[in-house]
Every structure is written in structure tokens, then in C-alpha cells.
Scaffold this motif. Sequence first.
Motif, PDB file in Angstrom:
ATOM      1  N   PRO A  45     -11.978   4.014  35.570  1.00  0.00           N
ATOM      2  CA  PRO A  45     -12.171   2.843  36.434  1.00  0.00           C
ATOM      3  C   PRO A  45     -12.093   3.163  37.916  1.00  0.00           C
ATOM      4  O   PRO A  45     -12.571   2.412  38.744  1.00  0.00           O
ATOM      5  N   ARG A  46     -11.525   4.306  38.277  1.00  0.00           N
ATOM      6  CA  ARG A  46     -11.455   4.678  39.694  1.00  0.00           C
ATOM      7  C   ARG A  46     -12.829   5.013  40.271  1.00  0.00           C
ATOM      8  O   ARG A  46     -13.018   5.026  41.472  1.00  0.00           O
ATOM      9  N   ASP A  47     -13.817   5.288  39.405  1.00  0.00           N
ATOM     10  CA  ASP A  47     -15.164   5.576  39.888  1.00  0.00           C
ATOM     11  C   ASP A  47     -15.802   4.366  40.543  1.00  0.00           C
ATOM     12  O   ASP A  47     -16.676   4.499  41.400  1.00  0.00           O
ATOM     13  N   LEU A  48     -15.394   3.174  40.149  1.00  0.00           N
ATOM     14  CA  LEU A  48     -15.989   1.952  40.682  1.00  0.00           C
ATOM     15  C   LEU A  48     -15.357   1.516  41.991  1.00  0.00           C
ATOM     16  O   LEU A  48     -15.922   0.701  42.709  1.00  0.00           O
ATOM     17  N   GLN A  49     -14.186   2.037  42.320  1.00  0.00           N
ATOM     18  CA  GLN A  49     -13.507   1.631  43.544  1.00  0.00           C
ATOM     19  C   GLN A  49     -14.156   2.325  44.739  1.00  0.00           C
ATOM     20  O   GLN A  49     -14.502   3.495  44.666  1.00  0.00           O
ATOM     21  N   PRO A  50     -14.318   1.609  45.850  1.00  0.00           N
ATOM     22  CA  PRO A  50     -14.921   2.235  47.030  1.00  0.00           C
ATOM     23  C   PRO A  50     -13.985   3.281  47.620  1.00  0.00           C
ATOM     24  O   PRO A  50     -12.769   3.169  47.546  1.00  0.00           O
ATOM     25  N   SER A  51     -14.570   4.278  48.206  1.00  0.00           N
ATOM     26  CA  SER A  51     -13.785   5.323  48.834  1.00  0.00           C
ATOM     27  C   SER A  51     -13.193   4.788  50.131  1.00  0.00           C
ATOM     28  O   SER A  51     -13.892   4.237  50.967  1.00  0.00           O
ATOM     29  N   LEU A  52     -11.898   4.950  50.304  1.00  0.00           N
ATOM     30  CA  LEU A  52     -11.224   4.429  51.482  1.00  0.00           C
ATOM     31  C   LEU A  52     -11.034   5.497  52.552  1.00  0.00           C
ATOM     32  O   LEU A  52     -10.382   5.273  53.545  1.00  0.00           O
ATOM     33  N   GLY A  53     -11.572   6.668  52.341  1.00  0.00           N
ATOM     34  CA  GLY A  53     -11.441   7.711  53.338  1.00  0.00           C
ATOM     35  C   GLY A  53     -10.203   8.564  53.161  1.00  0.00           C
ATOM     36  O   GLY A  53      -9.862   9.324  54.037  1.00  0.00           O
ATOM     37  N   GLY A  54      -9.518   8.445  52.056  1.00  0.00           N
ATOM     38  CA  GLY A  54      -8.321   9.237  51.838  1.00  0.00           C
ATOM     39  C   GLY A  54      -8.591  10.408  50.929  1.00  0.00           C
ATOM     40  O   GLY A  54      -9.670  10.581  50.382  1.00  0.00           O
ATOM     41  N   GLY A  55      -7.611  11.231  50.763  1.00  0.00           N
ATOM     42  CA  GLY A  55      -7.733  12.352  49.848  1.00  0.00           C
ATOM     43  C   GLY A  55      -8.136  13.629  50.549  1.00  0.00           C
ATOM     44  O   GLY A  55      -8.490  13.651  51.724  1.00  0.00           O
ATOM     45  N   LEU A  56      -8.096  14.705  49.818  1.00  0.00           N
ATOM     46  CA  LEU A  56      -8.388  16.012  50.396  1.00  0.00           C
ATOM     47  C   LEU A  56      -9.860  16.202  50.700  1.00  0.00           C
ATOM     48  O   LEU A  56     -10.221  16.984  51.567  1.00  0.00           O
ATOM     49  N   ASN A  57     -10.740  15.508  49.992  1.00  0.00           N
ATOM     50  CA  ASN A  57     -12.163  15.739  50.180  1.00  0.00           C
ATOM     51  C   ASN A  57     -12.699  15.121  51.464  1.00  0.00           C
ATOM     52  O   ASN A  57     -13.700  15.584  51.998  1.00  0.00           O
ATOM     53  N   THR A  58     -12.092  14.074  51.967  1.00  0.00           N
ATOM     54  CA  THR A  58     -12.650  13.383  53.118  1.00  0.00           C
ATOM     55  C   THR A  58     -11.897  13.649  54.410  1.00  0.00           C
ATOM     56  O   THR A  58     -12.339  13.217  55.458  1.00  0.00           O
ATOM     57  N   ASN A  59     -10.788  14.337  54.359  1.00  0.00           N
ATOM     58  CA  ASN A  59      -9.989  14.589  55.551  1.00  0.00           C
ATOM     59  C   ASN A  59     -10.366  15.953  56.125  1.00  0.00           C
ATOM     60  O   ASN A  59     -10.139  16.986  55.493  1.00  0.00           O
ATOM     61  N   PRO A  60     -10.943  16.008  57.345  1.00  0.00           N
ATOM     62  CA  PRO A  60     -11.364  17.306  57.884  1.00  0.00           C
ATOM     63  C   PRO A  60     -10.200  18.228  58.220  1.00  0.00           C
ATOM     64  O   PRO A  60     -10.382  19.430  58.321  1.00  0.00           O
ATOM     65  N   GLU A  61      -8.986  17.675  58.377  1.00  0.00           N
ATOM     66  CA  GLU A  61      -7.839  18.517  58.715  1.00  0.00           C
ATOM     67  C   GLU A  61      -7.448  19.443  57.571  1.00  0.00           C
ATOM     68  O   GLU A  61      -6.818  20.473  57.789  1.00  0.00           O
ATOM     69  N   VAL A  62      -7.776  19.078  56.355  1.00  0.00           N
ATOM     70  CA  VAL A  62      -7.422  19.917  55.221  1.00  0.00           C
ATOM     71  C   VAL A  62      -8.639  20.687  54.717  1.00  0.00           C
ATOM     72  O   VAL A  62      -8.668  21.155  53.591  1.00  0.00           O
ATOM     73  N   GLY A  63      -9.623  20.838  55.556  1.00  0.00           N
ATOM     74  CA  GLY A  63     -10.820  21.593  55.189  1.00  0.00           C
ATOM     75  C   GLY A  63     -10.523  23.052  54.918  1.00  0.00           C
ATOM     76  O   GLY A  63     -11.302  23.729  54.251  1.00  0.00           O
ATOM     77  N   ALA A  64      -9.406  23.558  55.430  1.00  0.00           N
ATOM     78  CA  ALA A  64      -9.048  24.964  55.193  1.00  0.00           C
ATOM     79  C   ALA A  64      -8.782  25.229  53.714  1.00  0.00           C
ATOM     80  O   ALA A  64      -8.917  26.360  53.249  1.00  0.00           O
ATOM     81  N   PHE A  65      -8.418  24.191  52.962  1.00  0.00           N
ATOM     82  CA  PHE A  65      -8.159  24.385  51.544  1.00  0.00           C
ATOM     83  C   PHE A  65      -9.451  24.592  50.755  1.00  0.00           C
ATOM     84  O   PHE A  65      -9.417  24.973  49.607  1.00  0.00           O
ATOM     85  N   HIS A  66     -10.588  24.315  51.387  1.00  0.00           N
ATOM     86  CA  HIS A  66     -11.879  24.492  50.723  1.00  0.00           C
ATOM     87  C   HIS A  66     -12.656  25.661  51.326  1.00  0.00           C
ATOM     88  O   HIS A  66     -13.863  25.747  51.162  1.00  0.00           O
ATOM     89  N   ALA A  67     -11.948  26.554  52.033  1.00  0.00           N
ATOM     90  CA  ALA A  67     -12.601  27.696  52.662  1.00  0.00           C
ATOM     91  C   ALA A  67     -13.081  28.669  51.595  1.00  0.00           C
ATOM     92  O   ALA A  67     -12.499  28.782  50.520  1.00  0.00           O
ATOM     93  N   ARG A  68     -14.126  29.398  51.913  1.00  0.00           N
ATOM     94  CA  ARG A  68     -14.701  30.328  50.936  1.00  0.00           C
ATOM     95  C   ARG A  68     -14.120  31.736  51.070  1.00  0.00           C
ATOM     96  O   ARG A  68     -13.762  32.365  50.114  1.00  0.00           O
ATOM     97  N   ASP A  69     -14.088  32.261  52.278  1.00  0.00           N
ATOM     98  CA  ASP A  69     -13.649  33.639  52.481  1.00  0.00           C
ATOM     99  C   ASP A  69     -12.259  33.656  53.111  1.00  0.00           C
ATOM    100  O   ASP A  69     -11.864  32.715  53.795  1.00  0.00           O
ATOM    101  N   PRO A  70     -11.507  34.740  52.915  1.00  0.00           N
ATOM    102  CA  PRO A  70     -10.185  34.815  53.556  1.00  0.00           C
ATOM    103  C   PRO A  70     -10.337  34.989  55.068  1.00  0.00           C
ATOM    104  O   PRO A  70     -11.321  35.524  55.562  1.00  0.00           O
ATOM    105  N   HIS A  71      -9.338  34.522  55.796  1.00  0.00           N
ATOM    106  CA  HIS A  71      -9.346  34.663  57.254  1.00  0.00           C
ATOM    107  C   HIS A  71      -8.880  36.062  57.618  1.00  0.00           C
ATOM    108  O   HIS A  71      -7.814  36.506  57.193  1.00  0.00           O
TER     109      HIS A  71
END
Length: 100
Positions: A45-71
Motif C-alpha cells: 500500500p505504500r506504493d500508492l502514497q505520494p512521495s513526500l521528499g523523504g528517505g535516502l533516495n531523494t535527499n542529495p546530502e546522502v548521495g555519497a551512500f550511492h557512490a560508485r567508485d571509492p574516493h
Amino acid sequence: MSNIVNTIKDKVTGKHHDKPSQQPHQNEEEQTFSIQPHPAKTNDPRDLQPSLGGGLNTNPEVGAFHARDPHVPSPQVINDLPPPQSREELRARAAELNNE
């Protein structure tokens, strides 16, 4: 109280209960209903709820967790690092911090 509400509603809609109509309206069409596809892709049922902008996928500050190569730090940063401490030095520092 409800009598007042009904009187106001009748005046606004133009209907009067004093003169009930004997004939049904000839120009009204019969309502039609159709089956619409359900928007869900899964049974969650969570698929029907609108995205409120929360979570790891929508927050650019946590984009480092989705990095591809090591720094890899630059040589200047590597040269400015202090030498690694021995186990004894680290244990002594941990004991000092735990006593505070």
C-alpha cells in the motif's frame, strides 16, 4: 436546527418541499460506471502514497551512500595525514577518553 439548515439548502438549490413534483425529470440521463485500472504496481500500500521528499533516495546530502567508485584523496591530503598510531597508543587514548 436541522429545519433551518434544510430551509437554507432549499433556497440555495431552488427546491421547495411544499410542492413535491409528481413526475420524474425527463432530461436526466442514467448514470454510467466503468472499471478503472488500479494504479498499484505491487500489493504494497505504500506504493500508492505520494512521495513526500523523504528517505535516502531523494535527499542529495546522502548521495555519497550511492557512490560508485571509492574516493581517492589527492596526494596533498595524503601527505598531510599524521602517521598511524600503534595499538598501544590507541588503547591508551581510549582508556583516557573512557575515564573522562
